[in-house]
Design a protein around this motif. Structure first.
Motif, mmCIF file in Angstrom:
data_model
loop_
_atom_site.group_PDB
_atom_site.id
_atom_site.type_symbol
_atom_site.label_atom_id
_atom_site.label_comp_id
_atom_site.label_asym_id
_atom_site.label_seq_id
_atom_site.Cartn_x
_atom_site.Cartn_y
_atom_site.Cartn_z
ATOM 1 N N UNK A 308 0.861 -1.113 -0.085
ATOM 2 C CA UNK A 308 0.069 -0.175 0.101
ATOM 3 C C UNK A 308 1.020 1.027 -0.054
ATOM 4 N N UNK A 309 0.233 2.603 -0.168
ATOM 5 C CA UNK A 309 0.939 3.800 -0.165
ATOM 6 C C UNK A 309 1.286 4.163 1.150
ATOM 7 N N UNK A 314 -3.200 4.830 5.093
ATOM 8 C CA UNK A 314 -2.738 3.375 4.480
ATOM 9 C C UNK A 314 -1.491 2.932 5.265
ATOM 10 N N UNK A 315 -0.535 4.077 5.567
ATOM 11 C CA UNK A 315 0.751 3.802 6.076
ATOM 12 C C UNK A 315 0.574 3.092 7.716
ATOM 13 N N UNK A 317 -1.416 0.706 8.554
ATOM 14 C CA UNK A 317 -1.626 -0.539 8.411
ATOM 15 C C UNK A 317 -0.426 -1.550 8.239
ATOM 16 N N UNK A 318 0.500 -0.888 7.721
ATOM 17 C CA UNK A 318 1.845 -1.680 7.119
ATOM 18 C C UNK A 318 3.267 -1.216 7.878
ATOM 19 N N UNK A 319 4.099 -2.130 8.391
ATOM 20 C CA UNK A 319 5.130 -1.948 8.544
ATOM 21 C C UNK A 319 6.093 -2.242 7.572
ATOM 22 N N UNK A 320 6.787 -1.319 7.069
ATOM 23 C CA UNK A 320 7.556 -1.714 5.620
ATOM 24 C C UNK A 320 8.461 -2.685 5.923
ATOM 25 N N UNK A 321 8.505 -3.704 5.021
ATOM 26 C CA UNK A 321 9.429 -4.723 5.277
ATOM 27 C C UNK A 321 9.122 -5.794 6.212
ATOM 28 N N UNK A 326 5.457 -0.327 1.707
ATOM 29 C CA UNK A 326 5.036 0.801 1.383
ATOM 30 C C UNK A 326 5.531 1.426 0.101
ATOM 31 N N UNK A 327 4.837 1.996 -0.698
ATOM 32 C CA UNK A 327 4.972 2.681 -2.013
ATOM 33 C C UNK A 327 4.801 4.080 -2.136
#
Length: 380
Positions: A308-309, A314-315, A317-321, A326-327
């Motif tokens: 997700x972005x 959006x950010x 919900x995701x822990x990058x890696x 995240x993009x």
């Protein structure tokens, strides 16, 4: 004691607020619901009535800003609310928040709450220093008036709260609380095994579930899919959703072109998205901005990695890696790069999917979210 919810779309009352209403009902409150177009949603209406809730119709256009029509909406809301005499009202989505809150104030409802679930078209490309259109200034002025009469305002991410404060749409004397989205009922979204290929290995496939709007990143998803398919023609890109009445909507011609070219597999609008999530190994939402995206939470609960972005809502919900990537907003190159990682390392879908489930359980369980809201509303 009476609790009133004002919504612009009856199906969302069941889908997004059903567990909250159930928990409030269990506290001894009569549940009352106001929404437009009840005749269009007879199944949802009957379901809510079977739960013992009172449901009322009100004229309300989900889109458009006809002042005469909107004034009639405020008057109709006021008459209904004055008749119901609730102890507490919760309004969500733009028109219920603005007109429902004003009507509740005029009807002297003791406790008035607003839930900002997302900012939408009226906040597109808006920040503290940006130039706003006449339409945006109008909507923002209405928000400022309505929220000044709230007991408390709920936001689904800290960025939206910060923007409302910066734009002075929410006065400093009005309490505000950030909650973890609408939550997800994890018991309804069991972990499902990832799809496998003929070698009994994880088959990487992607899925986007959204209203087919430009600001959901649907075009970026389709363009990234076309690029990936040049080198990996067997990779499947699933799309679930429908064309909405919105200025940024995808056209039918665009959708048909993607489907006819074999770029996307279109599932249509689904009342139950679980089969589509089960058939996919990675969930993708390239949205420009969200409150907290419910579809991401549902995919996470089912054990799916997420792309997700790095955008508000959006950010969170995701822990990058960790459980995904995240993009950058609108970056097709970033999207392709993230997708390529899963294609080259399919085991990432397994590892990150497990982490998604853990995060859904620990942070987004609907019962925890609802308890937080009810405590803040003084209903516990």
């Amino acid at each position: 004691m009476k609790f009133l919810m004002v919504s612009s779309y009856l199906p969302s009352v069941l889908n997004f607020r059903g567990k909250l209403l159930e928990a409030i009902h269990q506290q001894g409150y009569e549940i009352h619901i106001i929404a437009p177009d009840l005749s269009s949603f007879s199944d949802e209406y009957q379901k809510l009535r079977s739960l013992g809730y009172q449901v009322y119709s009100v004229p309300m256009q989900r889109t458009g800003t006809n002042p005469v029509t909107d004034l009639s909406t405020v008057f109709a809301l006021y008459k209904l609310i004055h008749k119901i005499k609730p102890d507490c009202v919760l309004c969500y989505t733009i028109k219920p928040v603005i007109y429902g809150t004003l009507a509740a104030w005029l009807a002297k409802v003791p406790k008035r709450f607003a839930l900002i679930t997302g900012l939408g078209y009226a906040f597109q490309n808006v920040d503290q220093d940006s130039t706003r259109s006449i339409f945006q200034k109008l909507v923002h002025g209405l928000y400022r008036q309505a929220l000044s009469h709230c007991s408390k305002t709920f936001f689904q991410n800290p960025d939206d709260l910060a923007l409302f404060r910066a734009l002075k749409l929410l006065q400093s004397n009005i309490p505000a609380v950030v909650v973890n989205g609408s939550g997800v009922n994890v018991s309804d979204f069991d972990v499902m095994p990832l799809p496998l290929n003929s070698q009994n290995q994880v088959a990487i496939s992607f899925l986007l579930i959204a209203r087919l709007l430009g600001d959901k990143g649907v075009r970026e998803y389709a363009e990234a899919a076309a690029i990936i398919k040049k080198n990996h023609p067997d990779i499947q890109f699933n799309l679930v959703g429908w064309i909405d009445d919105n200025p940024t909507a995808i056209t039918q011609l665009e959708l048909d072109a993607w489907v006819n070219a074999g770029t996307l597999k279109y599932w249509g609008k689904l009342s139950d998205v679980r089969p589509a999530i089960a058939a996919s190994s990675v969930y993708v939402l390239p949205s420009y901005r969200e409150g907290t995206p419910r579809t991401v939470l549902e995919a996470m609960a089912m054990g799916r990695a997420v792309i997700t972005t790095d955008a508000p809502g959006c950010r969170e919900t995701v822990v990058d890696g960790d459980n995904g990537f995240l993009v950058e907003v609108k970056s097709i190159a970033d999207l392709v790069e993230a997708m390529q990682k899963f294609i080259e390392q399919p085991e990432l879908a397994i590892q990150m999917g497990k982490r998604s489930r853990e995060i859904a359980l620990n942070k987004y369980d609907v019962h925890q979210v609802n308890k937080h809201m009810m405590t803040e509303m003084g209903l516990l």
